[in-house]
Design a protein around this motif. Structure first.
Motif, PDB file in Angstrom:
ATOM      1  N   GLU A   1      -2.201   1.471  -5.237  1.00 24.60           N
ATOM      2  CA  GLU A   1      -2.536   0.895  -6.545  1.00 24.60           C
ATOM      3  C   GLU A   1      -2.604  -0.631  -6.527  1.00 24.60           C
ATOM      4  OE1 GLU A   1      -3.473   2.271  -9.482  1.00 24.60           O
ATOM      5  OE2 GLU A   1      -3.565   4.126  -8.344  1.00 24.60           O
ATOM      6  N   TYR A   2      -1.663  -1.286  -5.853  1.00 22.49           N
ATOM      7  CA  TYR A   2      -1.629  -2.751  -5.861  1.00 22.49           C
ATOM      8  C   TYR A   2      -2.711  -3.377  -4.996  1.00 22.49           C
ATOM      9  CZ  TYR A   2       2.836  -2.567  -8.276  1.00 22.49           C
ATOM     10  OH  TYR A   2       3.812  -2.356  -9.196  1.00 22.49           O
ATOM     11  N   LEU A   3      -3.323  -2.606  -4.138  1.00 21.90           N
ATOM     12  CA  LEU A   3      -4.328  -3.163  -3.241  1.00 21.90           C
ATOM     13  C   LEU A   3      -5.758  -2.802  -3.629  1.00 21.90           C
ATOM     14  CD1 LEU A   3      -2.550  -2.690   0.183  1.00 21.90           C
ATOM     15  CD2 LEU A   3      -2.582  -4.672  -1.302  1.00 21.90           C
ATOM     16  N   ARG A   4      -5.933  -2.026  -4.656  1.00 20.74           N
ATOM     17  CA  ARG A   4      -7.281  -1.632  -5.056  1.00 20.74           C
ATOM     18  C   ARG A   4      -8.168  -2.832  -5.391  1.00 20.74           C
ATOM     19  NH1 ARG A   4      -7.326   3.898  -5.395  1.00 20.74           N
ATOM     20  NH2 ARG A   4      -5.363   4.826  -6.042  1.00 20.74           N
TER      21      ARG A   4
ATOM     22  N   TYR B   1       0.830  -1.206   0.000  1.00 23.85           N
ATOM     23  CA  TYR B   1       0.000   0.000   0.000  1.00 23.85           C
ATOM     24  C   TYR B   1       0.859   1.249   0.000  1.00 23.85           C
ATOM     25  CZ  TYR B   1      -3.387   3.484   1.351  1.00 23.85           C
ATOM     26  OH  TYR B   1      -4.164   4.609   1.388  1.00 23.85           O
ATOM     27  N   LEU B   2       1.845   1.300   0.863  1.00 26.12           N
ATOM     28  CA  LEU B   2       2.676   2.494   0.989  1.00 26.12           C
ATOM     29  C   LEU B   2       3.578   2.691  -0.230  1.00 26.12           C
ATOM     30  CD1 LEU B   2       3.650   2.251   4.747  1.00 26.12           C
ATOM     31  CD2 LEU B   2       1.991   3.803   3.692  1.00 26.12           C
TER      32      LEU B   2
END
Length: 89
Positions: free
Chosen positions: A83-86, A77-78
């Motif tokens: 973007e990768y966790l949406r 997330y950080l």
């Protein structure tokens, strides 16, 4: 059905086998289900079914796995501004 629901059923299946004194599911397999995302309901199963809830070594590895998963998600997330966790939400 997600890994979390499957993990609950795997714990229940293993508990039933333990009560009958027959072949059991390996602890490494239970940890694998937790690592693949099944840890929320696996934690519930441990308490609700009172399965693996007193075995200190198992709980240590289990909660270590949970910490690794959460740390990895936080890092993703950080590092990617979310973007990768949406896809999870």
């Amino acid at each position: 059905m997600g890994f979390s629901a499957i993990a609950f059923f795997v714990y229940a299946f293993d508990k039933a086998k333990a009560q009958r004194g027959v072949w059991r599911i390996q602890e490494s397999t239970l940890h694998l289900f937790a690592l693949l995302g099944g840890w929320p309901r696996a934690a519930v199963a441990q308490q609700l079914l009172r399965h693996k809830s007193k075995k200190r070594e198992f709980r240590t590895v289990f909660w270590g796995t949970v910490i690794i998963i959460i740390a990895g998600l936080l890092w993703l997330y950080l590092e990617s501004d979310g973007e990768y966790l949406r896809f999870l939400f």
